[in-house]
Design a protein around this motif. Sequence first.
Motif, PDB file in Angstrom:
ATOM      1  N   VAL A  38       0.837  -1.207   0.000  1.00 40.54           N
ATOM      2  CA  VAL A  38       0.000   0.000   0.000  1.00 40.54           C
ATOM      3  C   VAL A  38       0.867   1.250   0.000  1.00 40.54           C
ATOM      4  CG1 VAL A  38      -1.645   1.354   1.373  1.00 40.54           C
ATOM      5  CG2 VAL A  38      -2.011  -1.098   1.050  1.00 40.54           C
ATOM      6  N   LYS A  39       1.947   1.247   0.777  1.00 39.02           N
ATOM      7  CA  LYS A  39       2.842   2.405   0.809  1.00 39.02           C
ATOM      8  C   LYS A  39       3.459   2.662  -0.565  1.00 39.02           C
ATOM      9  CE  LYS A  39       5.675   2.452   4.391  1.00 39.02           C
ATOM     10  NZ  LYS A  39       6.513   1.976   5.511  1.00 39.02           N
ATOM     11  N   LYS A  40       3.882   1.616  -1.241  1.00 40.26           N
ATOM     12  CA  LYS A  40       4.457   1.760  -2.579  1.00 40.26           C
ATOM     13  C   LYS A  40       3.417   2.283  -3.566  1.00 40.26           C
ATOM     14  CE  LYS A  40       8.016  -1.743  -2.044  1.00 40.26           C
ATOM     15  NZ  LYS A  40       8.476  -3.091  -2.406  1.00 40.26           N
ATOM     16  N   GLN A  41       2.182   1.776  -3.452  1.00 45.90           N
ATOM     17  CA  GLN A  41       1.125   2.229  -4.349  1.00 45.90           C
ATOM     18  C   GLN A  41       0.802   3.697  -4.111  1.00 45.90           C
ATOM     19  OE1 GLN A  41      -0.318   0.456  -6.996  1.00 45.90           O
ATOM     20  NE2 GLN A  41      -0.901   2.562  -7.445  1.00 45.90           N
ATOM     21  N   ARG A  42       0.781   4.120  -2.866  1.00 47.72           N
ATOM     22  CA  ARG A  42       0.534   5.537  -2.554  1.00 47.72           C
ATOM     23  C   ARG A  42       1.620   6.428  -3.152  1.00 47.72           C
ATOM     24  NH1 ARG A  42      -1.426   5.585   3.792  1.00 47.72           N
ATOM     25  NH2 ARG A  42      -3.512   4.756   3.403  1.00 47.72           N
ATOM     26  N   LEU A  43       2.880   5.996  -3.047  1.00 42.97           N
ATOM     27  CA  LEU A  43       3.975   6.763  -3.619  1.00 42.97           C
ATOM     28  C   LEU A  43       3.820   6.859  -5.136  1.00 42.97           C
ATOM     29  CD1 LEU A  43       6.660   8.258  -3.429  1.00 42.97           C
ATOM     30  CD2 LEU A  43       7.810   6.034  -3.483  1.00 42.97           C
ATOM     31  N   THR A  44       3.495   5.738  -5.765  1.00 40.18           N
ATOM     32  CA  THR A  44       3.287   5.723  -7.211  1.00 40.18           C
ATOM     33  C   THR A  44       2.144   6.658  -7.594  1.00 40.18           C
ATOM     34  OG1 THR A  44       4.088   3.453  -7.372  1.00 40.18           O
ATOM     35  CG2 THR A  44       2.724   4.253  -9.188  1.00 40.18           C
ATOM     36  N   ASP A  45       1.053   6.606  -6.836  1.00 39.61           N
ATOM     37  CA  ASP A  45      -0.088   7.490  -7.105  1.00 39.61           C
ATOM     38  C   ASP A  45       0.303   8.956  -6.963  1.00 39.61           C
ATOM     39  OD1 ASP A  45      -1.614   5.208  -7.496  1.00 39.61           O
ATOM     40  OD2 ASP A  45      -2.640   5.343  -5.550  1.00 39.61           O
ATOM     41  N   ASP A  46       1.078   9.272  -5.928  1.00 38.49           N
ATOM     42  CA  ASP A  46       1.527  10.651  -5.714  1.00 38.49           C
ATOM     43  C   ASP A  46       2.404  11.125  -6.868  1.00 38.49           C
ATOM     44  OD1 ASP A  46       0.143  10.764  -3.339  1.00 38.49           O
ATOM     45  OD2 ASP A  46       1.923  10.505  -2.067  1.00 38.49           O
ATOM     46  N   ILE A  47       3.310  10.285  -7.315  1.00 37.01           N
ATOM     47  CA  ILE A  47       4.199  10.638  -8.423  1.00 37.01           C
ATOM     48  C   ILE A  47       3.385  10.863  -9.694  1.00 37.01           C
ATOM     49  CG2 ILE A  47       5.996   9.751  -9.977  1.00 37.01           C
ATOM     50  CD1 ILE A  47       7.192   8.369  -7.448  1.00 37.01           C
ATOM     51  N   GLU A  48       2.448   9.975  -9.959  1.00 34.71           N
ATOM     52  CA  GLU A  48       1.604  10.132 -11.148  1.00 34.71           C
ATOM     53  C   GLU A  48       0.785  11.408 -11.079  1.00 34.71           C
ATOM     54  OE1 GLU A  48      -0.618   6.497 -11.481  1.00 34.71           O
ATOM     55  OE2 GLU A  48       1.107   5.388 -12.265  1.00 34.71           O
ATOM     56  N   ASP A  49       0.315  11.758  -9.890  1.00 33.23           N
ATOM     57  CA  ASP A  49      -0.458  12.981  -9.705  1.00 33.23           C
ATOM     58  C   ASP A  49       0.397  14.210 -10.009  1.00 33.23           C
ATOM     59  OD1 ASP A  49      -2.805  14.469  -8.924  1.00 33.23           O
ATOM     60  OD2 ASP A  49      -1.770  14.921  -7.048  1.00 33.23           O
ATOM     61  N   VAL A  50       1.603  14.243  -9.512  1.00 28.98           N
ATOM     62  CA  VAL A  50       2.517  15.356  -9.762  1.00 28.98           C
ATOM     63  C   VAL A  50       2.837  15.438 -11.257  1.00 28.98           C
ATOM     64  CG1 VAL A  50       4.879  16.178  -9.399  1.00 28.98           C
ATOM     65  CG2 VAL A  50       3.519  15.406  -7.451  1.00 28.98           C
ATOM     66  N   MET A  51       3.083  14.301 -11.884  1.00 28.64           N
ATOM     67  CA  MET A  51       3.399  14.302 -13.315  1.00 28.64           C
ATOM     68  C   MET A  51       2.215  14.810 -14.130  1.00 28.64           C
ATOM     69  SD  MET A  51       6.522  12.070 -13.827  1.00 28.64           S
ATOM     70  CE  MET A  51       6.237  11.736 -15.470  1.00 28.64           C
ATOM     71  N   THR A  52       1.011  14.442 -13.735  1.00 29.14           N
ATOM     72  CA  THR A  52      -0.183  14.887 -14.443  1.00 29.14           C
ATOM     73  C   THR A  52      -0.341  16.399 -14.356  1.00 29.14           C
ATOM     74  OG1 THR A  52      -1.310  12.792 -14.030  1.00 29.14           O
ATOM     75  CG2 THR A  52      -2.699  14.667 -14.561  1.00 29.14           C
ATOM     76  N   ARG A  53      -0.023  16.948 -13.195  1.00 24.34           N
ATOM     77  CA  ARG A  53      -0.173  18.397 -12.984  1.00 24.34           C
ATOM     78  C   ARG A  53       1.055  19.180 -13.432  1.00 24.34           C
ATOM     79  NH1 ARG A  53      -0.742  19.125  -7.244  1.00 24.34           N
ATOM     80  NH2 ARG A  53      -0.162  16.974  -6.952  1.00 24.34           N
ATOM     81  N   ASN A  54       2.096  18.483 -13.885  1.00 21.42           N
ATOM     82  CA  ASN A  54       3.340  19.132 -14.306  1.00 21.42           C
ATOM     83  C   ASN A  54       3.896  20.046 -13.236  1.00 21.42           C
ATOM     84  OD1 ASN A  54       3.709  17.980 -16.867  1.00 21.42           O
ATOM     85  ND2 ASN A  54       2.169  19.352 -17.731  1.00 21.42           N
ATOM     86  N   GLU A  55       3.862  19.586 -12.001  1.00 22.08           N
ATOM     87  CA  GLU A  55       4.402  20.362 -10.877  1.00 22.08           C
ATOM     88  C   GLU A  55       5.773  19.818 -10.519  1.00 22.08           C
ATOM     89  OE1 GLU A  55       1.694  20.353  -7.608  1.00 22.08           O
ATOM     90  OE2 GLU A  55       0.134  21.381  -8.705  1.00 22.08           O
ATOM     91  N   PHE A  56       6.772  20.415 -11.149  1.00 22.55           N
ATOM     92  CA  PHE A  56       8.135  19.977 -10.899  1.00 22.55           C
ATOM     93  C   PHE A  56       8.914  21.081 -10.217  1.00 22.55           C
ATOM     94  CE2 PHE A  56       6.590  17.765 -14.688  1.00 22.55           C
ATOM     95  CZ  PHE A  56       6.773  16.459 -14.293  1.00 22.55           C
ATOM     96  N   VAL A  57       9.856  20.690  -9.422  1.00 24.07           N
ATOM     97  CA  VAL A  57      10.727  21.642  -8.722  1.00 24.07           C
ATOM     98  C   VAL A  57      12.160  21.369  -9.175  1.00 24.07           C
ATOM     99  CG1 VAL A  57      11.582  22.388  -6.477  1.00 24.07           C
ATOM    100  CG2 VAL A  57       9.187  21.710  -6.729  1.00 24.07           C
ATOM    101  N   GLU A  58      12.856  22.421  -9.565  1.00 22.70           N
ATOM    102  CA  GLU A  58      14.234  22.258 -10.000  1.00 22.70           C
ATOM    103  C   GLU A  58      15.122  21.959  -8.797  1.00 22.70           C
ATOM    104  OE1 GLU A  58      17.791  24.748 -12.228  1.00 22.70           O
ATOM    105  OE2 GLU A  58      15.801  25.611 -12.060  1.00 22.70           O
ATOM    106  N   LEU A  59      15.933  20.944  -8.960  1.00 21.85           N
ATOM    107  CA  LEU A  59      16.884  20.604  -7.903  1.00 21.85           C
ATOM    108  C   LEU A  59      18.238  21.183  -8.264  1.00 21.85           C
ATOM    109  CD1 LEU A  59      16.016  16.846  -7.264  1.00 21.85           C
ATOM    110  CD2 LEU A  59      15.271  18.834  -5.952  1.00 21.85           C
ATOM    111  N   ILE A  60      18.771  21.984  -7.382  1.00 21.99           N
ATOM    112  CA  ILE A  60      20.082  22.571  -7.600  1.00 21.99           C
ATOM    113  C   ILE A  60      21.083  21.712  -6.840  1.00 21.99           C
ATOM    114  CG2 ILE A  60      21.538  24.600  -7.294  1.00 21.99           C
ATOM    115  CD1 ILE A  60      18.902  26.252  -7.380  1.00 21.99           C
ATOM    116  N   LEU A  61      21.961  21.067  -7.573  1.00 21.80           N
ATOM    117  CA  LEU A  61      22.922  20.144  -6.949  1.00 21.80           C
ATOM    118  C   LEU A  61      24.286  20.753  -6.865  1.00 21.80           C
ATOM    119  CD1 LEU A  61      21.798  16.870  -8.736  1.00 21.80           C
ATOM    120  CD2 LEU A  61      21.167  17.678  -6.478  1.00 21.80           C
TER     121      LEU A  61
END
Length: 61
Positions: A38-61
């Motif tokens: 269930v935890k893995k599925q929730r993470l996958t769902d969250d990632i898919e939700d972010v990808m759908t909304r195109n909400e990305f944050v630039e990571l400065i390394l």
Amino acid sequence: MSVAENIPVSEETYSQILELRRPGKSLDDTLARLVESVKKQRLTDDIEDVMTRNEFVELIL
């Protein structure tokens, strides 16, 4: 560490958990596997939700 708790479940739910139990595994093993699933599925769902909304944050390394 083991904790002894009584968790009331219906006969149907108990039977379904037993059906999901793998040979040689305890109910604790089965419930732990289901929780991880269930935890893995929730993470996958969250990632898919972010990808759908195109909400990305630039990571400065």
